[in-house]
Every structure is written in C-alpha cells, then in structure tokens.
Design a protein around this motif. Structure first.
Motif, PDB file in Angstrom:
ATOM      1  N   ARG A   1      80.910  83.195 105.315  1.00 25.52           N
ATOM      2  CA  ARG A   1      80.937  84.454 104.559  1.00 25.52           C
ATOM      3  C   ARG A   1      79.865  84.449 103.490  1.00 25.52           C
ATOM      4  NH1 ARG A   1      86.361  86.324 101.635  1.00 25.52           N
ATOM      5  NH2 ARG A   1      85.456  85.212  99.885  1.00 25.52           N
TER       6      ARG A   1
ATOM      7  N   LEU B   1     100.254  89.017  97.599  1.00 19.13           N
ATOM      8  CA  LEU B   1     100.953  88.958  96.303  1.00 19.13           C
ATOM      9  C   LEU B   1     100.225  89.750  95.238  1.00 19.13           C
ATOM     10  CD1 LEU B   1     101.838  85.202  96.454  1.00 19.13           C
ATOM     11  CD2 LEU B   1     103.416  87.103  96.660  1.00 19.13           C
ATOM     12  N   THR B   2      98.972  90.097  95.497  1.00 15.32           N
ATOM     13  CA  THR B   2      98.228  90.948  94.577  1.00 15.32           C
ATOM     14  C   THR B   2      97.728  92.148  95.371  1.00 15.32           C
ATOM     15  OG1 THR B   2      96.274  89.627  95.032  1.00 15.32           O
ATOM     16  CG2 THR B   2      97.475  89.111  93.042  1.00 15.32           C
TER      17      THR B   2
ATOM     18  N   PHE C   1      87.067  92.054 113.874  1.00 18.27           N
ATOM     19  CA  PHE C   1      87.815  93.271 113.533  1.00 18.27           C
ATOM     20  C   PHE C   1      87.169  93.887 112.302  1.00 18.27           C
ATOM     21  CE2 PHE C   1      91.009  94.969 110.528  1.00 18.27           C
ATOM     22  CZ  PHE C   1      91.368  96.095 111.244  1.00 18.27           C
TER      23      PHE C   1
ATOM     24  N   ILE D   1     102.737  79.225 100.848  1.00 18.44           N
ATOM     25  CA  ILE D   1     102.568  80.657 100.589  1.00 18.44           C
ATOM     26  C   ILE D   1     101.122  80.939 100.188  1.00 18.44           C
ATOM     27  CG2 ILE D   1     103.349  82.597  99.195  1.00 18.44           C
ATOM     28  CD1 ILE D   1     105.995  81.179  98.894  1.00 18.44           C
ATOM     29  N   LYS D   2     100.466  81.867 100.886  1.00 14.39           N
ATOM     30  CA  LYS D   2      99.085  82.224 100.555  1.00 14.39           C
ATOM     31  C   LYS D   2      98.950  83.739 100.439  1.00 14.39           C
ATOM     32  CE  LYS D   2      97.478  78.025 100.755  1.00 14.39           C
ATOM     33  NZ  LYS D   2      97.068  77.311  99.555  1.00 14.39           N
TER      34      LYS D   2
ATOM     35  N   ILE E   1      90.168  84.125 105.887  1.00 16.36           N
ATOM     36  CA  ILE E   1      90.078  82.938 105.039  1.00 16.36           C
ATOM     37  C   ILE E   1      91.468  82.347 104.841  1.00 16.36           C
ATOM     38  CG2 ILE E   1      89.413  82.115 102.751  1.00 16.36           C
ATOM     39  CD1 ILE E   1      86.968  83.003 104.027  1.00 16.36           C
TER      40      ILE E   1
ATOM     41  N   TYR F   1      86.525  97.422 104.475  1.00 19.78           N
ATOM     42  CA  TYR F   1      85.541  96.371 104.219  1.00 19.78           C
ATOM     43  C   TYR F   1      84.350  96.907 103.419  1.00 19.78           C
ATOM     44  CZ  TYR F   1      87.520  93.171 107.699  1.00 19.78           C
ATOM     45  OH  TYR F   1      88.319  92.327 108.395  1.00 19.78           O
TER      46      TYR F   1
ATOM     47  N   ASN G   1      87.422  97.491 109.641  1.00 22.48           N
ATOM     48  CA  ASN G   1      87.921  98.822 109.316  1.00 22.48           C
ATOM     49  C   ASN G   1      87.239  99.289 108.038  1.00 22.48           C
ATOM     50  OD1 ASN G   1      89.309  97.854 107.082  1.00 22.48           O
ATOM     51  ND2 ASN G   1      91.304  97.944 108.038  1.00 22.48           N
TER      52      ASN G   1
ATOM     53  N   THR H   1      98.686  85.589  90.695  1.00 19.69           N
ATOM     54  CA  THR H   1      98.945  87.023  90.613  1.00 19.69           C
ATOM     55  C   THR H   1      97.766  87.838  90.074  1.00 19.69           C
ATOM     56  OG1 THR H   1      99.962  86.625  88.485  1.00 19.69           O
ATOM     57  CG2 THR H   1     101.428  86.795  90.367  1.00 19.69           C
TER      58      THR H   1
ATOM     59  N   GLY I   1      96.354  95.946 108.890  1.00 15.76           N
ATOM     60  CA  GLY I   1      94.918  95.659 108.852  1.00 15.76           C
ATOM     61  C   GLY I   1      94.672  94.161 108.758  1.00 15.76           C
TER      62      GLY I   1
ATOM     63  N   GLU J   1      93.620  92.646 101.482  1.00 17.81           N
ATOM     64  CA  GLU J   1      92.295  93.013 101.979  1.00 17.81           C
ATOM     65  C   GLU J   1      92.056  92.320 103.315  1.00 17.81           C
ATOM     66  OE1 GLU J   1      89.347  91.868  99.164  1.00 17.81           O
ATOM     67  OE2 GLU J   1      90.308  92.971  97.546  1.00 17.81           O
ATOM     68  N   PRO J   2      91.674  93.080 104.330  1.00 21.77           N
ATOM     69  CA  PRO J   2      91.403  92.430 105.617  1.00 21.77           C
ATOM     70  C   PRO J   2      90.269  91.415 105.516  1.00 21.77           C
ATOM     71  CG  PRO J   2      90.847  94.767 105.685  1.00 21.77           C
ATOM     72  CD  PRO J   2      91.568  94.529 104.413  1.00 21.77           C
ATOM     73  N   ALA J   3      89.343  91.594 104.566  1.00 17.97           N
ATOM     74  CA  ALA J   3      88.233  90.648 104.457  1.00 17.97           C
ATOM     75  C   ALA J   3      88.721  89.266 104.033  1.00 17.97           C
ATOM     76  CB  ALA J   3      87.203  91.165 103.467  1.00 17.97           C
ATOM     77  N   GLU J   4      89.845  89.225 103.311  1.00 13.33           N
ATOM     78  CA  GLU J   4      90.369  87.943 102.857  1.00 13.33           C
ATOM     79  C   GLU J   4      91.248  87.285 103.918  1.00 13.33           C
ATOM     80  OE1 GLU J   4      90.300  85.975 100.048  1.00 13.33           O
ATOM     81  OE2 GLU J   4      88.566  87.142  99.410  1.00 13.33           O
TER      82      GLU J   4
ATOM     83  N   GLN K   1      83.871  88.511 112.472  1.00 12.30           N
ATOM     84  CA  GLN K   1      85.189  88.912 111.978  1.00 12.30           C
ATOM     85  C   GLN K   1      86.102  89.360 113.115  1.00 12.30           C
ATOM     86  OE1 GLN K   1      85.268  88.436 108.802  1.00 12.30           O
ATOM     87  NE2 GLN K   1      87.158  89.351 108.071  1.00 12.30           N
TER      88      GLN K   1
ATOM     89  N   LYS L   1      95.597  89.344  99.173  1.00 23.02           N
ATOM     90  CA  LYS L   1      95.278  90.494  98.320  1.00 23.02           C
ATOM     91  C   LYS L   1      95.366  91.831  99.056  1.00 23.02           C
ATOM     92  CE  LYS L   1      91.588  87.695  96.430  1.00 23.02           C
ATOM     93  NZ  LYS L   1      90.132  87.663  96.450  1.00 23.02           N
TER      94      LYS L   1
ATOM     95  N   LEU M   1      88.489  75.848 106.485  1.00 21.23           N
ATOM     96  CA  LEU M   1      88.452  76.921 105.490  1.00 21.23           C
ATOM     97  C   LEU M   1      87.087  77.004 104.826  1.00 21.23           C
ATOM     98  CD1 LEU M   1      89.658  78.827 103.262  1.00 21.23           C
ATOM     99  CD2 LEU M   1      90.295  76.756 102.067  1.00 21.23           C
TER     100      LEU M   1
END
Lengths: 397, 380, 406
Positions: B50, A55-56, B249, A93-94, A105, B254, B251, B318, A125, A99-102, B247, A97, B43
């Motif tokens: 991390r 969403l961002t 994975f 809904i999550k 999580i 990161y 690319n 957002t 990704g 980003e694959p790093a997120e 991870q 961003k 989580l």
C-alpha cells in the motif's frame, strides 16, 4: 548550515529506524501456533478466533455491540471439549474503521495471528475487500451483520452469515407498505452501499404490488433535504420509506412534518435507534413510524432475554443491534469445530454447511451459499416489525 | 557524543546521491524477502504494498504540486478513473477479462484524457482557482461513480477483480504485487528524474517561481503546465489500475476527498519538488500510524506485560484515526510555516522559500559564481 | 408540476441560498483583502453552531423554561458563539496565515487546508462523532400557509436576519473608516500601509467580521435543522465558495446574488421537470444574446481611441459580434488582424459558444420533456455550476470588485 545538519541527522535516523523496525518486526512473529493436533487426548489447547469489526468510524456503535457480544460468547463457550481435548477460546479483536481500504490490512493481520475462524466483518463493503484474503488462507468468515444480498453469491465458500439478507428485508418493507394499502409510495436512500441495495429491493416489491413509486435520494451526511421534501409534498404520498440511517432519517422526517406531510414514515433497520427522536427534533415527529429489522425477531428468540440481561450486566448498556447475531456466529463456529473435531479452516467450513445450531436466535442452519436459514425455511414473515411509540421502538410482531 | 553524531551524519551527508538510491533500492528489494523467510508478518508486506501505491501517487502529485506549483486537490479522481477502468474491464461485473497491458494503457490514457479536459479551461486561471476546480472535479467523479449504477454498480462497488496476467505470469500474492509496484515506481521515478532535469523540467520550475518572467524567457506556460497535469494524471491512473488488481474490490469510498489531502500532505512533508521527499513523505505518513498502533497494542505490551500504558492502548483503539487526521492537518500547517522546503528539500525550492534569508541568498550567489567559473554544473 | 410545488421549491431555495450567503460573505471579504481562499471558513461556521448549541445544552433550556428566560439564553448563546468564533477567526489568521504573507499563494492555501482538516478533526475529538442536538424548545415553530405551501417562521427569520446583516456589512465596508481601510488594503496593501493604514489590524478585523457572520450562520443552521455534524461545514463551505465565485469573488452583492442563484439551482435542478428547466435555459440564451448582440459590441466600440474612430471601423468591430459565426471565426484564422478586432473576435466566439451550449441544453431538455433529474445529482449540480463558471466567466456574474494582480 543548520538545515544541512538536520538533513544529515534525519538521514541517519531513517536508516536506524529502518534497521530497528526490520529486526523488531522479525522478533514478534514466532509465537503463532499452527492449529490442532488431532486425536490428542486430555490436553488443553488455545484456539484464536479473529474478530474483524469497526470500533471507530460511523458505525462504531454496531462494532461495540458486536465485540462485546463476542466477549460474552467467548466466555460462555470457552473450555469446550472435543475428543478429550479442551479448547480455550482467545479472541483477537481488530478494527477496520469501517473503511474497505483498511479491511485487507486487518484481514492479513488476523491471518498472520493464526486465527482458525473470523467473526466479521461489520459492513458489506469491508466483507468484499477482506474475503479474498480469508479465502486464500482457507479461513471461514461468519458475519453477523453484512446483509448485502450478493455477498453469498460471489462464490466464496468460506463466507457465512447469521443475519438475514437485505433483499428479504426489502421485500418485507415493501409488503408492509402494500398491506397499508398505500397507492403512492416514496422510496428514499442516502446513496450509501446499504441503503441503495435495500431501497432497490423495496422499490421493486412495491412496484410489483401495483403502487406508484417516487424514488428520491439524499447524501449521507446531508443536512438539508428541502428539495426532496418539496418533491415529496408535490407527489403527496401515503407512505415515505427511508432506507438509510437514523441521523438522516430524523432530519428528513422532521422536515417533512414541518412541511405539513401526514404520510406514514417507514424504514429499515438503519433507523431502528431510539436516537432518531433527537435528530427529528422531538419524538412527536417520528411518533407512529414503522421500521423493520434485518435479523430474526428478538422477542421470539428463546435465549434473547438471558443474553440481553447478561449484556446489560457486563457492559452497562443495552444490547445494540446485531449483538445476538455475532454471539451466534461464534456459537456456530464452536458447533462446527465440535462436529468436525478439527480446527483446520477447511474442515470448519465444511462442517458449517451441515451444522444445526441451537443459539440465542433459535435453531439455525446454513444453506449451500452460507446464508442462514431456519428449519422449514421461511420468507418475509421472519422479518420483525416495530413501531415508534412514545420514546422508543416497540415490537409489533 | 555530539561529535560522534556529527561525524556519522557527516559521513552520510558526504555520500553521493547514487549511494542513497542504491541503498533505498536494496532495502526495497530485500523487504519482501523478510516475509518469505518468515522473519516478518505478511501484514507488513501488505502495508508495504500500500505504501508503494501511495509512493506512486505522491511522486505523481509532486510533479504538479512540487515542480510546477499548481495545487491539485482532486488527484484521487484520476486514481479512481484508473481503478474503475481495471475493475470494469477485468471482473465478473461484465464478465470480461482484458489483457493487463491493454488495461494499464487504457487506464493511463483515460486518466490523461480527463486530466487534459479539466486542464484546458482551468490552467488559464489563477493557481488557487485551479485548486477549487480540481476539488470539484474530484467530488463530481466520486459522486458519478456512486450514482452511475449501470456501469459501476454504484455504492456496492465491483468485487472479484481478476488477477492480472503479465506475460503468462499470474500476479496474485502480496509479494508479487510488491515487486510489480516496485518496478512501476522505479520506472516512473527514473523517467521523472530525467524529465525534471530536462528543458521541460526547468520550465516547470521557472513557472513555479515567476510565471511572467518564465513566459518572457520563452516558456509557454499553458503547454508546460498542461504537460505536468496530464503526466501526473497518467501516473495516478497507473497507480489506480494496479491498486484495483491488488485490492480485488473497489467502491467509491476509496476515493474520498480525504485521500487527496493525504497525498498532498505527503508531498508537503517530504519536500515540494523533491522526488526523494515525495517517497519519504509517502512512507512516513502511510506507515507511521500503523507502526505506532502496532507498537502500543502489540509490541510494547508484549515486551513489558499486557497492562503497559492501558490508557494509550484504549485511546489507540477508539480515537486513533481522529488524532491521525488532526495531526495530518497540523503537520501541513506547521510544515508550510516553519519548514516549507520539507524534510528532504529540493535545493532550488528551498532557496525560493527562504529568499529573504541572507544565508540562502549567499549560497545562491556562490552557486552562480561557481557556475560562471566553470567549477560546478547549474544542477539543482 | 403544480404551482405550489414550484413555489415551495423556490422558498426553500431562497432559504438555503441565504445561509450560503452568510458563509460566502466571509470567503469574499477575506479574498478581497488577502487574495486567499480561506479554506477553514466552513469549519469556523460549524464551530459557531457547535458553540451556540452547547451553550444552550449547558444552560439546560427545555419546554418548561419561561419565554423571557428562553430569549435571554438565546441571546447568551448567540453572544458566546459570536465572541468565541470571532476569536477563533482572529487566531487562525494570526497563527496560520500571517507568517505566510510573503509566501506564494499556494503555500497560504496549503496552510488553509491544513487548518480546515485540523479543526474538523478537533471537533470530533472534543464533541465526538455523533451530531450535536440543538435544544428544540428554543426554536419558533409557527408557519404561514401561502399558495398551499408552508413558510416557517424560522425561514422568514433566516431570510430577514441575513438581509439585515448584509445591509450592515455593506454599510461597514462602504460607510466607515474601517471599511475604507479594508478597501484600500484590498487594492494595494503596501500603498495602504504608506498612507498610514494599519493593514494588520484591518486584516484581523476582516477575519473577525467574517467569522462572526459564519457564527450567526452556524447558529441559524443549527436551529433550522435541529442538529449539526462535525463535517457539515465542509460541504456548506464549498457551496458557499461556489456562490462567492459565481457572484464574483471579493464582491459583496455578488456573494448574495451568487448564493441565491446556487440555492435556487440546487432546488429547482432536482425538483422541476426538464421542460420547465428548459425555459430557464431559454432565458439564459436570451440574456446571452443580449450580451452578444447589444451590450458587448457597444462596450467594445466605446473602447476605440478617438483618433481611430471612424464609422467603418466601428461597424467592423460591431459586425464581428453580430455575425460571429462567420466573421469572428474568419478573423481568428486570418494572418494579419487588428488587435481590437482580434480580441473582439475571441470574445465573440466565447459568447457564441456559451449561447450555443445553452441553446443545445434547452433543446435537449425540451425533447426530454417530462423527465426529472434524479435528486442523487443534487450536489453534482453545484459542482458543475462551479466548474462551468470558472471555465466561462471566472470573474463571476457581477464581476470581481478588486484590482486584479497577476
């Protein structure tokens, strides 16, 4: 002295926060439910469907379209009955961003919430990063927009998608360029995940068709393409294909027209946004450009007109790209739950392979890898084509 | 109330250092057990893992930025080297799976080699040039990883990294990774703590404060700085290797420049030259945004009803990430202006940045006096 | 490889270089007076462009606006952007850098990086992540055709405006009281204060000047490309800094020369075949040999103190350069050496190595022949240039114009 005191207060505060958060975290985990009791009759059950989207970040527009389409879908499908049990759908809904790093999580969060299936991810990704977690948890993941070809070839049996693959789209763009009898073709990407994969496919197709190819690259976020433009002008191509997104495409097409190029511009679904005209410094610079789309032709879809009208009514904006793919992803999950009569992940995964679903996009099935197919199969002719006319993209066929 | 606060915090302030270390370690060891006993969502375990990766990075960068006073803006490049070493040598990409120890050694070795190669020519330069060279190096590394498709698969990244096998134990759950990382963090911090109090550690601090004076007191600036850069590169390589395993994975996205600045921010916030500070900085900066987001989107609405502060909730949905980065920038600026020694300061560095403050000067004098009288060790 | 192709690469290289120069001047002036890399300068540049574009959007300029009104709005946008951006530059200095004057450089640099991150994300918060679109009606669209390549009027405007501004800046620094104060401050701030120079005012003035130039740069870029994004300034800032270092930081003509070289390197680097690039390296070897064989020995010999000056000693110093592979290396490894000869030998070995690397690259490129660098390496080229210049000649091509303090 003063600093010493601050340090002490901080130390105390830290211990308090740690203690509080530990207990606080403990308190909020009890409300997960563990799927269904099979065979119960006349009961109502709530199932949670995860929405793993962005969403961002740079692709927020796509994420918005996906999440809104899913809200509509949840409203349409909720309350379906299997063996006398009524299922209410609750969306979780999550946002990752983009980003694959997120992504891991977010995936873990959805798994913790006890979702029975996940619709997402938005990008390939993020799909790569999130899939191992969903697989371990045995949860199916159906993406409406992760088009990277090798995703379904990595051996994740819990992955499905309702969009077509990039290699199909790349081949379609290449074939279109060859149909235009182009002898010299420029293929340019933006070094992004999506654009490079698509560009490689286009280049392979065009070269196999006997045309001469000049490969060029920009970087996502670049402003200046003058070196590439000079190279392209020196090559004097018939067709310029840009496989990235519309911002860079607009800048490139503008700079090419200003340098005096009269080549035919083409692109993939990344440029299929009407905003391209603004970025290109006016619609004149993109007039007559061609693009394709990675999904099925909306114009040929049985339910698209109704869906688009509803989307406009609910959200107040036009349905963005891949909205209907996400809608159908949820539909396919519901269909699989109906077919298997179970809300256990493994059963849904198994059922999804056999399910035949009548959705907005038409009749859909999944092959053994999890790619979407239509009855009777189909090749590059499934890919719809568009031309930029006036202010907007127009459907060609 | 004020008196009580003073008494309680006085109690904590009087504690010897090992008490804090034991408490922190006990908390860290106990943390994953909460998840095991169902008291906490997985989580948070994943987030904790991390955080530990960031702790390794922050502690490693602290060596260069905090101890030696060199601004390193391409730190994430060494992290990338470590991660890609793992990804290439233990994944279906080339169908090979090397031993965990060989890969970790190689990842650290390669990172150290790269660290050495950029350190040789640039350490002669002024400190601020080093910052730019390392920044350029970080960008070159990322773009090379992005462009060298035959080796790294370019922007598509390398998926499906095999889980590591440590003496027959296959590590593949967040819990196991948490403990593997914890062991790595403890070893690294223990070693660095020793190095810090050794001759070479003193040499670094001396260089940071006054390079010319240090040089004339017998410190070889090039050697000492080189050692700091190479060691910290090795730590980043180690972190990268474990991160890639965890991870499964990676690319090139990161390893953006932003990641380097986040680690810099952690070190500055915690206190340059202070290992507990670096740990605290990593924990606070990586965990806080997620805690805030959870608080406003899950816990508080859960406790006070769904429509609790809906404006804040939608803003967090957002715009949160933008605010987060803007706040990071602001934190760096405010910290260096108002509290350059960080949250958990190193005493020496604190004195240095408050040189003109008479109270600090007095403390320094008292300290030296005590040392001469034999009352106190010259420990800093 | 047609001549038109080379010509159009050159033109675009110069245009890009001139834009870099406008930003690089800001870096170089601030570095000159404060020895601080003003990391936030790239963001100041973006803010300048954003303000100009949003002024024009607010004014509602479109194709139907009469020309005179358009020019009026144009001037208004420029003025607003100049004033606000200059104010921003002043504010940054006042709030973020001034409290840190007494601290070490690394602390100030950290503040600069923090400011940069803050500004970039504030732009996203205020304007959103999508690019801001410049109203296109304001942009002159004409072009002239030279050697089959198009030169746009806007390119000419950019080049001319940049040159005029640089001349103006040189005049300010060299010919006014304020310029004199700037130069004095850059040499020794405390001494300048003792001479009655208001150094705080001078430093503020420097920031205002640098930011104004960046604002004009931002405006020109927004017009040239039609849009700007919040992170555009980061890369431009980095490239401009590279250019400033390349020319010699703190040196105003150096910033211009460095920018042009960088702009051309980026365009030629991914546009020319390796064979043509090899000729550039051959040129580099020739220049390098000139330095090694003629210029450097002459300057070293001039350094010999009068009482030691003998023909033998002179030729000894000179021979170290002329026969560097043997004599210089031998000198470096011998036990007892003369200080001047030793230093010369070090220098000679550095020059020799540089020339050898250039020659090796040239030969490799000749052998590769018709191949071309893929344009995906475009940004890498400028970063490699930055690393190379800092490794081999950190003072830049034209040298630093400040008194170097350790």
């Amino acid at each position: 002295m003063q600093f010493e005191r601050i340090r002490r207060i901080l130390a105390l505060g830290l211990v308090l926060v740690l203690a509080l958060s530990t207990f606080g975290l403990g308190g909020c985990t009890q409300d997960t439910d563990d799927g269904a009791d099979d065979g119960a009759t006349g009961t109502t059950e709530t199932i949670k469907i995860g929405v793993h989207t962005s969403l961002t970040g740079g692709l927020a527009d796509y994420g918005f379209a996906a999440s809104e389409a899913l809200k509509i879908a949840a409203e349409d499908f909720t309350g379906f009955e299997v063996d006398g049990t009524t299922y209410e759908i609750e969306l979780v809904i999550k946002d990752d961003k983009g980003e694959p790093a997120e992504a891991p999580i977010v995936a873990q969060q959805l798994v913790d919430e006890g979702v029975v299936a996940v619709i997402g991810t938005l990008t390939s990704g993020a799909a790569n990063a999130a899939l191992p977690i969903y697989q371990t948890a045995g949860i199916p993941m159906i993406s409406g927009s992760a088009t990277r070809p090798d995703l379904t070839e990595l051996g994740f049996e819990n992955f499905f998608r309702t969009c077509l693959r990039d290699d199909l789209q790349g081949a379609a763009i290449g074939e279109w360029a060859l149909e235009l009898e182009a002898a010299k073709v420029v293929v340019m990407d933006d070094r992004g995940d999506y654009a490079v994969a698509l560009g490689n496919e286009v280049q392979a197709t065009v070269e196999a068709g006997g045309a001469e190819v000049l490969r060029q690259e920009g970087q996502e976020g670049d402003q200046d393409f003058s070196a590439q433009v000079a190279n392209i002008m020196g090559f004097d191509p018939d067709v310029v294909i840009f496989t990235g997104y519309h911002r860079e495409a607009g800048l490139l097409f503008k700079q090419l027209r200003e340098a005096g190029s009269d080549a035919q511009f083409m692109g993939g679904d990344g440029i299929k946004s009407n905003e391209i005209a603004q970025g290109a410094g006016g619609a004149a610079n993109v007039e007559g450009a061609f693009c394709t789309f990675g999904g099925f032709a909306q114009e040929g879809m049985p339910g698209y007109a109704d869906f688009a009208a509803k989307f406009l009514e609910v959200t107040g904006v036009e349905a963005g790209p891949y909205a209907e793919n996400n809608y159908d992803a949820l539909g396919a999950v519901v269909e699989a739950i109906k077919a298997s009569g179970s809300t256990v992940g493994a059963d849904i995964i198994e059922a999804l392979h056999d399910v035949t679903y009548e959705g907005v996009q038409g009749t859909l099935q999944f092959d053994e890898n999890g790619d979407v197919t239509v009855p009777g199969g189909g090749g590059t002719d499934l890919i719809p084509r568009f031309e930029f006319k006036g202010e907007a993209w127009e459907f060609l066929g | 109330m004020a008196e009580m606060t003073a008494r309680v915090s006085g109690f904590f302030g009087r504690m010897p250092r090992w008490v804090y270390v034991v408490i922190a370690l006990a908390l860290a060891i106990a943390f994953p057990l909460l998840e095991q006993f169902g008291l906490m969502q997985t989580l948070w375990l994943r987030l904790g893992t991390r955080v530990l990766v960031y702790v390794l990075l922050a502690v490693g960068l602290n060596l260069v930025l905090g101890e030696t006073g060199l601004l390193h803006l391409g730190y994430v490049a060494f992290f990338a080297v470590g991660a890609y070493t793992t990804a290439i040598l233990s994944s279906p990409r080339f169908g090979i799976q090397w031993n965990f120890w060989v890969i970790v050694a190689l990842a650290m070795g390669l990172s150290m080699l790269f660290g050495f190669l950029i350190a040789v020519p640039t350490l002669r330069l002024r400190g601020d040039y080093l910052a730019i060279v390392t920044l350029a190096f970080g960008e070159i590394t990322r773009m090379t990883l992005n462009n060298w498709e035959t080796l790294t698969n370019g922007p598509g990244g390398i998926p499906g990294i095999y889980p590591p096998n440590i003496f027959g134990w296959t590590v593949d759950s967040p819990l196991e990774f948490f403990y593997v990382l914890l062991v790595a963090v403890v070893i690294v911090i223990y070693l660095l703590g020793n190095v810090k109090d050794s001759r070479i550690g003193r040499a670094w601090n001396a260089l940071r404060e006054d390079e010319i004076a240090a040089h004339h007191s017998g410190v070889r600036p090039m050697r000492a700085k080189m050692l700091a850069v190479v060691m910290s590169s090795g730590i980043a390589g180690l972190a990268g290797a474990i991160f890639a395993y965890y991870q499964q994975f990676i690319n090139p996205t990161y390893f953006l420049f932003m990641q380097s600045t986040i680690v810099v921010c952690m070190v500055v916030l915690g206190g340059m030259g202070s290992i507990p500070g670096a740990v605290l900085g990593a924990v606070v900066l990586d965990a806080t945004p997620e805690v805030i987001r959870q608080a406003f989107t899950t816990w508080l609405p859960g406790a006070f009803g769904r429509d609790f502060l809906p404006g804040v909730q939608s803003a967090l949905q957002t715009d949160f990430d933008r605010y987060r980065m803007a706040i990071f920038g602001l934190v760096i600026v405010l910290m260096v202006i108002f509290r350059p020694e960080g949250l958990l300061p190193n005493k020496l560095w604190k004195r240095e940045v408050h040189e003109e403050d008479p109270r600090e000067l007095e403390k320094t004098h008292q300290h030296l006096f005590d040392f001469e009288e034999g009352k106190q060790d010259l420990e800093v | 490889m047609s001549p038109e192709h080379i010509f159009s690469l050159t033109i675009s290289g110069i245009t890009v270089g001139m834009i870099y120069a406008l930003i690089a001047l800001g870096y170089t002036m601030v570095y000159g007076v404060l020895q601080l890399i003003n990391f936030a300068h790239g963001e100041v540049f973006t803010v300048g462009g954003y303000i100009a574009a949003s002024t024009l959007i607010w004014a509602g300029v479109d194709g139907t606006t009469p020309l005179a009104v358009k020019i009026g709005y144009f001037g208004l946008a420029l003025l607003v952007s100049l004033v606000l951006t200059a104010a921003l530059g002043w504010l940054i200095e006042r709030l973020a850098y001034r409290p840190l004057r007494q601290q070490s450089r690394i602390i100030a640099l950290l503040a600069a990086i923090g400011t940069s991150i803050f500004l970039q994300n504030m732009l996203v918060i205020v304007f959103g992540p999508q690019p801001i679109i410049m109203p296109t009606a304001i942009v002159p669209t004409g072009f002239v055709e030279v050697f089959g390549a198009r030169i746009r009027v806007l390119q000419v405007i950019i080049i001319v405006v940049s040159l005029v501004l640089m001349a103006l800046l040189t005049w300010i620094v060299k010919g006014t009281r304020m310029g004199k104060a700037m130069r004095a401050t850059s040499q020794d701030r405390e001494a300048a204060e003792m001479m009655g120079i208001e150094t705080n005012l001078t430093i503020s003035f420097t920031f205002v000047m640098g930011s104004s130039l960046a604002a004009i740069g931002g405006f020109l870029v927004a017009m040239y490309y039609g849009s700007l994004q919040f992170n555009t300034g980061f890369l431009y800032g980095l490239k401009a800094f590279t250019a400033a270092v390349l020319g010699g930081i703190g040196n105003i003509p150096g910033a211009v020369v460095g920018s042009l070289i960088l702009g051309l390197a980026e365009n030629w680097g991914v546009g020319l075949t390796l064979e043509l690039l090899a000729w550039l390296f051959v040129l580099g070897v020739l220049v390098g040999l000139y330095f090694q064989l003629v210029r450097a020995p002459r300057r070293r010999v001039a350094h010999i103190a009068e009482e030691f000056r003998t023909p033998e000693y002179e030729s000894r110093v000179r021979n170290v350069y002329l026969f560097a592979p043997v004599l210089a290396v031998k000198t470096l490894f011998s036990e007892r050496t003369d200080a001047l000869v030793y230093v010369s030998a070090q220098h000679a070995v550095r020059l020799m190595l540089g020339n050898a690397i250039l020659a090796a690259v040239a030969i490799a490129f000749f052998m590769a022949g018709d191949i071309q660098f893929s344009s995906k390496w475009q940004h890498v080229i400028s970063f490699v240039v930055l690393m190379a210049i800092l490794m081999f000649r950190p003072s830049g091509i034209l040298g630093e114009n400040i008194v170097e303090k350790v």
